[in-house]
Scaffold this motif. Structure first.
Motif, PDB file in Angstrom:
ATOM      1  N   SER A   3      12.549  -6.183  -1.705  1.00 36.13           N
ATOM      2  CA  SER A   3      12.217  -7.255  -2.145  1.00 36.13           C
ATOM      3  C   SER A   3      14.248  -8.237  -1.854  1.00 36.13           C
ATOM      4  O   SER A   3      14.831  -7.917  -1.956  1.00 36.13           O
ATOM      5  N   VAL A   4      13.298  -9.829  -2.646  1.00 32.62           N
ATOM      6  CA  VAL A   4      15.202 -10.666  -2.367  1.00 32.62           C
ATOM      7  C   VAL A   4      15.283 -10.653  -3.751  1.00 32.62           C
ATOM      8  O   VAL A   4      16.795 -10.410  -3.877  1.00 32.62           O
ATOM      9  N   ALA A  46      13.584 -11.776   2.943  1.00 33.17           N
ATOM     10  CA  ALA A  46      12.390 -12.310   2.637  1.00 33.17           C
ATOM     11  C   ALA A  46      11.498 -12.915   3.617  1.00 33.17           C
ATOM     12  O   ALA A  46      10.072 -12.845   3.026  1.00 33.17           O
ATOM     13  N   THR A  70      15.193 -16.711  -3.361  1.00 35.06           N
ATOM     14  CA  THR A  70      15.276 -16.845  -2.008  1.00 35.06           C
ATOM     15  C   THR A  70      15.315 -18.650  -1.751  1.00 35.06           C
ATOM     16  O   THR A  70      16.567 -18.560  -0.334  1.00 35.06           O
ATOM     17  N   GLN A  84       7.584 -13.488  -0.753  1.00 34.60           N
ATOM     18  CA  GLN A  84       8.966 -13.426  -1.355  1.00 34.60           C
ATOM     19  C   GLN A  84       9.573 -15.055  -1.797  1.00 34.60           C
ATOM     20  O   GLN A  84      10.820 -15.271  -1.917  1.00 34.60           O
ATOM     21  N   SER A 126       7.446 -11.011   3.929  1.00 34.74           N
ATOM     22  CA  SER A 126       6.469 -12.032   3.590  1.00 34.74           C
ATOM     23  C   SER A 126       5.154 -11.703   5.114  1.00 34.74           C
ATOM     24  O   SER A 126       4.485 -12.078   4.371  1.00 34.74           O
ATOM     25  N   TYR A 143      10.179 -16.302  -5.184  1.00 38.31           N
ATOM     26  CA  TYR A 143      11.083 -16.597  -6.595  1.00 38.31           C
ATOM     27  C   TYR A 143      12.391 -17.220  -5.806  1.00 38.31           C
ATOM     28  O   TYR A 143      12.589 -17.571  -4.799  1.00 38.31           O
TER      29      TYR A 143
END
Length: 318
Positions: A134-135, A198, A214, A208, A202, A211
């Motif tokens: 994940s970011v 990201a 990002t 992502q 995605s 967030y």
């Protein structure tokens, strides 16, 4: 040493990026020549090339190369992807030799060979890309003390160079311009890699872009790219491009690798032999790049003035 699947994908994307970008300059130069035959040449301030289909084909080819380079950062570490930017010089020089009759000098051939040998060395010994889910994980790495210190120092030094050094010295102005570009470029690559990961996540179904981190990385990419291009254009406009391009390549690559090493700690899983091999590969690429740039006009008895624009664009990318 066996390459990981992600490293292999990153290598393939980075190599295809070099092929696309290198060939784009040859295609654009052909378009510039054709446009110059029927209108005002680009070197004389004309824009007739905008009506030439070949020039636009070259632009599309360059965009494809930049997209491939962007995607490469989603799979492979910067120590692998960034030095492979030198491959665009090789593709451009070889294609120009056969298509445009811009003959490579023997030293230019040696320079190309050195770049290939160095690239193979780095690819074979590159560290495995760490798994990112994940970011938020990237943000955690970016907010660790080590990288925060590097980022603050990079921005502070760039500001000092912009507002003091550039206005108070003439002898070191070229190095100041290139240092600004390289410092901002290292932060650009960090942010580009975050955005690329990201997008990769995605596309697998884990969005992502919900967030805020990002979007922060996207803003950093835009700001750093604008500053980077501005000062690189100043350097190219004021100094010999045959000197600017290789110096920028070396400084940008060193700072980018340093920034990624601090943030992602790519070399933690490697031994001293592997690290030394990567450094030797990088030095080999640097030597090949300098040799190719220094001797690129020796094979031509009468340099073509129409090549100026394409050459500047190639060096702008590097």
């Amino acid at each position: 040493m066996v390459m990981s699947l992600d490293n292999l994908r990153g290598f393939a994307l980075a190599t295809s990026s070099g092929a696309f970008i290198g060939s784009s300059f040859v295609i654009k130069k052909i378009g510039l020549k054709k446009a110059g035959d029927v209108g005002v040449r680009a070197g004389s301030g004309g824009y007739s090339y905008l009506y030439e289909p070949l020039w636009w084909i070259g632009m599309v080819t360059m965009i494809l190369g930049e997209v491939a380079n962007f995607a490469a950062y989603a799979f492979a570490p910067a120590i692998l992807v960034t030095p492979l930017g030198a491959l665009s010089i090789i593709f451009s020089a070889v294609l120009a030799h056969f298509i445009l009759n811009e003959r490579l000098h023997m030293f230019g051939v040696v320079g190309c060979a050195l770049c290939v040998v160095g690239s193979v060395d780095i690819v074979l010994h590159a560290p495995m890309e760490r798994r990112i889910d994940s970011v938020s994980e990237i943000w955690h790495l970016a907010t660790e003390p080590g990288f925060i210190v590097y980022s603050c120092l990079a921005v502070a030094l760039a500001l000092v160079l912009m507002f003091w050094v550039v206005h108070h010295t003439e002898q070191r102005k070229m190095l100041a311009y290139i240092a600004i570009c390289s410092l901002m470029g290292s932060l650009t690559v960090i942010s580009v890699k975050a955005v690329a990961i990201a997008l990769k996540l995605s596309f697998t179904g884990v969005n992502q872009f919900v967030y805020i981190q990002t979007w922060f990385f996207i803003v950093v990419v835009i700001i750093c790219c604008v500053v980077q291009l501005n000062y690189l254009n100043k350097a190219l406009d004021s100094f010999n491009t045959a000197v600017v391009a290789p110096v920028y390549y070396v400084m940008f690559t060193i700072l980018t690798i340093l920034a990624n090493m601090i943030m992602y700690k790519d070399w933690d899983s490697q031994n001293a032999t592997q690290i030394a091999s990567e450094l030797c590969g990088f030095v080999t690429i640097v030597a090949g790049t300098f040799l190719l740039h220094k001797t690129r006009h020796l094979g031509n008895t009468q340099p073509d003035p129409n090549s100026l624009r394409a050459e500047c664009e190639l060096e702008d990318h590097i």
